[in-house]
Structures are given as C-alpha cells and as structure tokens.
Design an enzyme around this catalytic site. Structure first.
Site, PDB file in Angstrom:
ATOM      1  N   GLN A 159       0.976  -1.120   0.041  1.00 29.59           N
ATOM      2  CA  GLN A 159       0.039   0.011   0.102  1.00 29.59           C
ATOM      3  C   GLN A 159       0.799   1.374   0.000  1.00 29.59           C
ATOM      4  OE1 GLN A 159      -3.331   0.097  -0.202  1.00 29.59           O
ATOM      5  NE2 GLN A 159      -3.545  -2.091  -0.286  1.00 29.59           N
ATOM      6  N   ASP A 165       3.253   6.675  -4.951  1.00 30.94           N
ATOM      7  CA  ASP A 165       3.373   6.914  -6.296  1.00 30.94           C
ATOM      8  C   ASP A 165       2.541   8.353  -6.175  1.00 30.94           C
ATOM      9  OD1 ASP A 165       2.649   7.632  -8.956  1.00 30.94           O
ATOM     10  OD2 ASP A 165       2.129   5.243  -9.503  1.00 30.94           O
ATOM     11  N   ARG A 168      -0.071   9.237  -9.137  1.00 35.01           N
ATOM     12  CA  ARG A 168      -1.243   8.475  -9.034  1.00 35.01           C
ATOM     13  C   ARG A 168      -2.134   8.905  -7.925  1.00 35.01           C
ATOM     14  NH1 ARG A 168      -2.542   5.307  -4.697  1.00 35.01           N
ATOM     15  NH2 ARG A 168      -3.920   3.679  -4.864  1.00 35.01           N
ATOM     16  N   GLY A 192     -12.692  -1.661  -3.469  1.00 35.69           N
ATOM     17  CA  GLY A 192     -11.350  -1.927  -3.539  1.00 35.69           C
ATOM     18  C   GLY A 192     -10.607  -0.904  -2.553  1.00 35.69           C
ATOM     19  N   GLU A 214     -13.510  -3.582   1.043  1.00 34.58           N
ATOM     20  CA  GLU A 214     -11.981  -4.112   1.014  1.00 34.58           C
ATOM     21  C   GLU A 214     -12.195  -5.511   1.192  1.00 34.58           C
ATOM     22  OE1 GLU A 214      -8.387  -5.034   0.168  1.00 34.58           O
ATOM     23  OE2 GLU A 214      -9.225  -3.307  -0.469  1.00 34.58           O
ATOM     24  N   GLU A 258      -9.575   2.494  -7.848  1.00 38.40           N
ATOM     25  CA  GLU A 258      -8.289   2.610  -8.609  1.00 38.40           C
ATOM     26  C   GLU A 258      -8.197   1.089  -8.909  1.00 38.40           C
ATOM     27  OE1 GLU A 258      -5.053   1.216  -9.120  1.00 38.40           O
ATOM     28  OE2 GLU A 258      -3.924   1.967  -7.806  1.00 38.40           O
ATOM     29  N   GLU A 267      -5.025  -7.989 -13.446  1.00 31.98           N
ATOM     30  CA  GLU A 267      -5.468  -8.286 -12.173  1.00 31.98           C
ATOM     31  C   GLU A 267      -7.224  -8.343 -12.193  1.00 31.98           C
ATOM     32  OE1 GLU A 267      -4.049  -5.477  -9.416  1.00 31.98           O
ATOM     33  OE2 GLU A 267      -2.002  -6.464  -8.888  1.00 31.98           O
ATOM     34  N   HIS A 416       3.897   3.988 -10.937  1.00 36.12           N
ATOM     35  CA  HIS A 416       4.209   2.622 -10.491  1.00 36.12           C
ATOM     36  C   HIS A 416       3.771   1.812 -11.440  1.00 36.12           C
ATOM     37  CE1 HIS A 416       0.134   2.169  -9.002  1.00 36.12           C
ATOM     38  NE2 HIS A 416       0.356   0.908  -8.973  1.00 36.12           N
TER      39      HIS A 416
END
Length: 541
Positions: A159, A165, A168, A192, A214, A258, A267, A416
């Site tokens: 995390q 980043d 981001r 998420g 999450e 994100e 993913e 990233h």
C-alpha cells in the site's frame, strides 16, 4: 392449520409435532410445542427449531447451505453443513421434522423454498453482510490466485508503494477535491478501498457517507487509519468483503476506485468495478474514473531485443557438468519472449504515432472485458527494425467542474505502472511512410490476468516487393501475469543515420471521435501545468 402463527419483521413460524437431531437418539415431542422459526434477525437468514420456553437448546440451520427432503407426507429431513461448530472440523447435520398433517408439511416446504431463494437471489441484508452463494468472482478466479492477490494487497508495504506514487495519489486527490460539487452531500462507495485513502479524500470533499469495501486484511488497517482521523472517519464505514458479495444499506451517487493494473486490465479488477456499478450505483451516478484508454505504438529497441535473446544463451551449453542443455534452448527462448517487459522507456523509441482503444467504464459490460480485440494500423515515421508493440494507458476523471487525466505515457512523470512492451521473437523491417497492421488480442484467464496475442505485419520493401505483395508477419503469445520487470529509467539512445527526429503525439491531445462518447467535451484535458508533456524529453537534444 395454526402455522404460520406470525409473519412480521422478517419472521415466519410453524408449530410442529416433533423434531429430532439425527446425531442424537432423543427427540423433541409433543409434551411441549416445537416451533420452527424462519428469521434473519442475526444478519443471516436461518431456520431455528426449538421448544417454547427452551430456546437455549435450539437447533440452528443455516439456510445458505440447507436442503430439505420429504420422507413421507408428514415427515421430512433437513440437511445442512455444520455452521455453529466450534471445532476445526465441521460436520454436516441432519434434522427430521414431523408435521401434524400433509397441508402443514406443504406450507413448510413452500416457506423453506421462499426463504432460501431470498438468500440465493441476494435480497438486501444488513449493512456489510456477505451474500451466502458463490459469487461471480469465485466462479471465474482460481482460488490460489485470489489468495495470493488478497495477501499481497493486505500488506502495508505494498500500500505504501502505491501511496508513494505521487502522480497516482496526487491526481486522485486533485480529481476529488477539484470536484467538490460532485461529492458534497453524496453517498460514495470506494471499490477495493485498500488503505482507505480514497475514502478519506471523498470525506474531505464533503461526502455524506462513504462505504469503503475491501476484501483483503487491509480492511483492518483501513479501519485504524479512519478511526485515527475522527473528523472524517465518522462518515466512513469500512466493509470487509468482495464487492460481488457484500450488501449495502443504500445506493451510491458516486463510485470511486483505483482498479487499474498493468496495461490497464491486469488483475481483472475492472470487472469488479463494473459489477459494483451495476449493483450499487444509482442511475446517472458518477464513476471516478469513468473512462480508460489503452495506447499502443510500434517500437524499435535493439538493446532490449538482444538483452532478452541473450538470457536464453545459458541453455546453449553442451557440457554443463557433463549435461547437454541445448534440447531446452528453444523452449527457454520462447519463454523469455513470452514475458511482457515492464519499464520506463524513451519515447523516441516509437516508430509511429500511437493509436488507442477506449474502455468506457460507465457502459461496458463485465463480459466485454473477458476478451478484447484491438485492430492495429500505423504509418511508420522512420525506417527501422520494429521489435514489438509498446503500450500504456490513461484514465479520465470526468468531474462536473474539472476533467482530469491520469496518464502513464512514456515521457510523462513515471508511475508505479511504468509502461509495457510486447517484444517479437522475429522483428519486422519498415521504411518511413510504410503501413504496419496487425492485432492485439487479450483473453482473460482465471489467474486474474490476460493472455496476449500480438501480430504485426508489413509489406516487404525493396526491388520487386510491390509486384509480389510479399508480407512480413511476426506473432507472439505473452502472459500478462508473468512480466519481466526491467525497472531502469529510460536511456538516451542515439538516432541512427536513417532516422529523423519526429514529433510524438501527446496522449492528452488525442481527441476521441464523436461515436465513442455522446459529449465531445468529456474528452477535454487539463492545462499543460497539470502534467508533463510527452515531448518534454525530446526537446533540445
């Protein structure tokens, strides 16, 4: 018939003759009335058998796993997996039920079916409750992959990597805060949520309430972070579970997430984002981000090609401790080229202006993401050996006040995600002005990623090539799940004598055609001050 004797507040009761546990020799008889009670008071729909005034000795049946079978017109058996066992091993359980008459037996079976269907159909359950049935996620994703995925994102160090980043995180913060008008007084679902940082941003922007969903153990850290920010945390609820399974007490005005992986789709979280849209978002609600674009261009990089090819040279040894390794050379060679290369590269390596493929998260169906076919057509701006296809992505935050882009383009500040390159085992040769065609096909697999099939083609050049119509073609198959992380910063490559410096198209200057979106203004981009321009690295060289 006396049952049901009550049916309010999601309860339904039946009076029975007798109930007996198959694991016990005793049975509950007529000496005291036996009650069968359907309810969801505990947050999960369940069936409970008990004697009036002796509810402490009740037999509980979880309707998520229960089945009922008739033994006769007035007797049935109910089977379920052990749900209340405190032992490490949970055993199935059986309960025989004796009814007073056939009519009551039919009524009970009908009620059983209705209550079970309510669970299976995912009717609203209390806040944060996990649906009992196997979700779409479980059906399409390999259990071992999911376990590793959630373990990875359940660790603070990963995390931190994303939080650090700053391209981001800073872009998300700006997109939310600059569009306060979209968030003030609105219900937000963070899909998420990870550490909960986007939920906190939404609360800063004035959200009425934020539901941070999450599935990994990171949910516990998110709770700690949110509790540690009480002025914001009082409007945030963390729910541990998958968006495909949890139930929320209300619909959302905004989804924030994100969900982007390498090449945008790795993913397969975009599918969860789309599912969350269908499950939780009110009609006309906003999505942050709302649009993603995959950009592609052919590239020439002799150094990279040689680097990958040389990795397989180990397998050309004919006397490795007395063993000939050469039988595996071909497989090793193909294996190295099946890895997409993840790194930051110099945009001058591109030999044609990029094209792009649009994914509209507000309209795409989940099934649209299972297989993505992108036709390729470029015009070479220099003569070069084309070694493969370079890819990157950007996403749009289409706020009411400001439209902001997050880009991973070469030449822009590095993220990233870096960029990705698919390298061909057999390069093709092109001249300036020559057309390059092909296809990039991406097929989702159950390890939460994609298999990539790339083909690039160009006509042969030279004397007699036009008459014969000879085509150069090169193809490769790559696994997006297994990239080669080549985390070096872009190197300055000298231009070959036959190459000429050519201006690159800034990805933030590409206009999407009207058929892609109903409103052309959605594709307006922020001012140059909001992000580095792609050409900034090629000036004054």
């Amino acid at each position: 018939m006396e049952g049901p004797v009550g049916q309010k507040e999601k309860k339904q009761e039946f009076t029975l003759v007798a109930v007996s546990d198959l694991a016990s020799s005793s049975s509950e008889s007529q000496s005291k009335p036996v009650v069968a009670r359907f309810s969801d008071d505990s947050g999960l729909a369940e069936l409970r058998f008990y004697k009036e005034s002796e509810s402490a000795t009740a037999i509980n049946v979880d309707l998520r796993t229960a089945q009922i079978f008739k033994l006769s017109s007035v007797q049935s058996v109910c089977l379920t997996e052990g749900s209340d066992s405190t032992e490490e091993t949970s055993y199935s359980r059986g309960v025989t039920v004796q009814f007073r008459n056939e009519e009551e037996s039919r009524a009970f079976h009908c009620a059983f079916k209705q209550w079970k269907e309510e669970v299976l159909e995912g009717k609203p359950l209390p806040n944060g409750t996990i649906a009992a049935t196997k979700s779409k996620f479980d059906d399409k994703i390999e259990a071992s992959s999911a376990k590793m995925y959630f373990h990875y994102y359940g660790q603070l160090l990963h995390q931190q990597n994303m939080l650090q980043d700053y391209v981001r995180t800073g872009t998300y913060y700006a997109a939310v805060i600059e569009n306060r008008a979209d968030f003030v007084g609105r219900v937000v679902v963070d899909v998420g949520a990870g550490s909960g940082i986007l939920s906190l941003f939404a609360a800063q922007a004035g959200a009425k309430h934020v539901y941070a969903v999450e599935a990994s153990e990171m949910a516990e850290y998110a709770r700690k972070l949110i509790v540690g920010n009480p002025s914001l945390g009082q409007r945030i609820t963390v729910i541990k579970g998958k968006v495909e399974e949890v139930e929320l007490p209300e619909k959302a005005d905004i989804l924030i997430s994100e969900p982007m992986g390498t090449l945008l789709v790795n993913e397969r979280m975009l599918e969860s984002y789309v599912i969350a849209r269908d499950r939780f978002l009110v009609p006309g609600g906003k999505m942050f981000p709302s649009v993603g674009r995959i950009h592609m261009a052919p590239f020439s990089d002799e150094y990279l090609f040689i680097e990958i090819a040389n990795k397989a040279l180990f397998w050309q040894q004919q006397n490795y401790y007395g063993v000939d390794l050469t039988p595996l050379y071909g497989s090793a060679f193909q294996g190295y080229f099946s890895q997409p290369v993840v790194d930051a590269f110099d945009p001058r390596l591109l030999v044609a202006s990029p094209t792009y493929h649009v994914l509209d998260f507000t309209k795409s169906k989940e099934e649209d993401l299972y297989e993505i076919e992108i036709p390729l057509r470029f015009t070479a701006s220099v003569g070069a050996r084309v070694h493969g296809l370079a890819c990157w992505f950007d996403v749009l935050f289409n706020g009411s006040t400001v439209q902001r882009w997050l880009t991973t383009a070469p030449g822009a500040p590095t993220t990233h995600w870096y960029q990705l390159r698919c390298v061909l085992t057999q390069p093709i040769y092109v001249m300036a002005g020559q057309e390059i065609t092909g296809q990039l096909r991406m097929v989702a697999h159950n390890a939460q990623s994609y298999t990539l099939y790339l083909t690039l083609m160009a006509k042969m050049w030279g004397p007699g090539a036009e008459q014969g119509g000879i085509i150069q073609a090169s193809s490769c198959k790559l696994d997006l799940k297994e990239p080669y992380y080549r985390m070096s910063q872009p190197q300055a490559y000298p231009l070959a004598q036959d190459q000429q410096s050519h201006p690159l198209i800034n990805t933030q200057d590409i206009q999407i055609q009207s058929q892609d979106f109903e409103e052309a203004e959605l594709m307006q981009h922020p001012s140059p001050n909001s992000g580095a321009q792609m050409n900034s690295m090629v000036e004054n060289n």
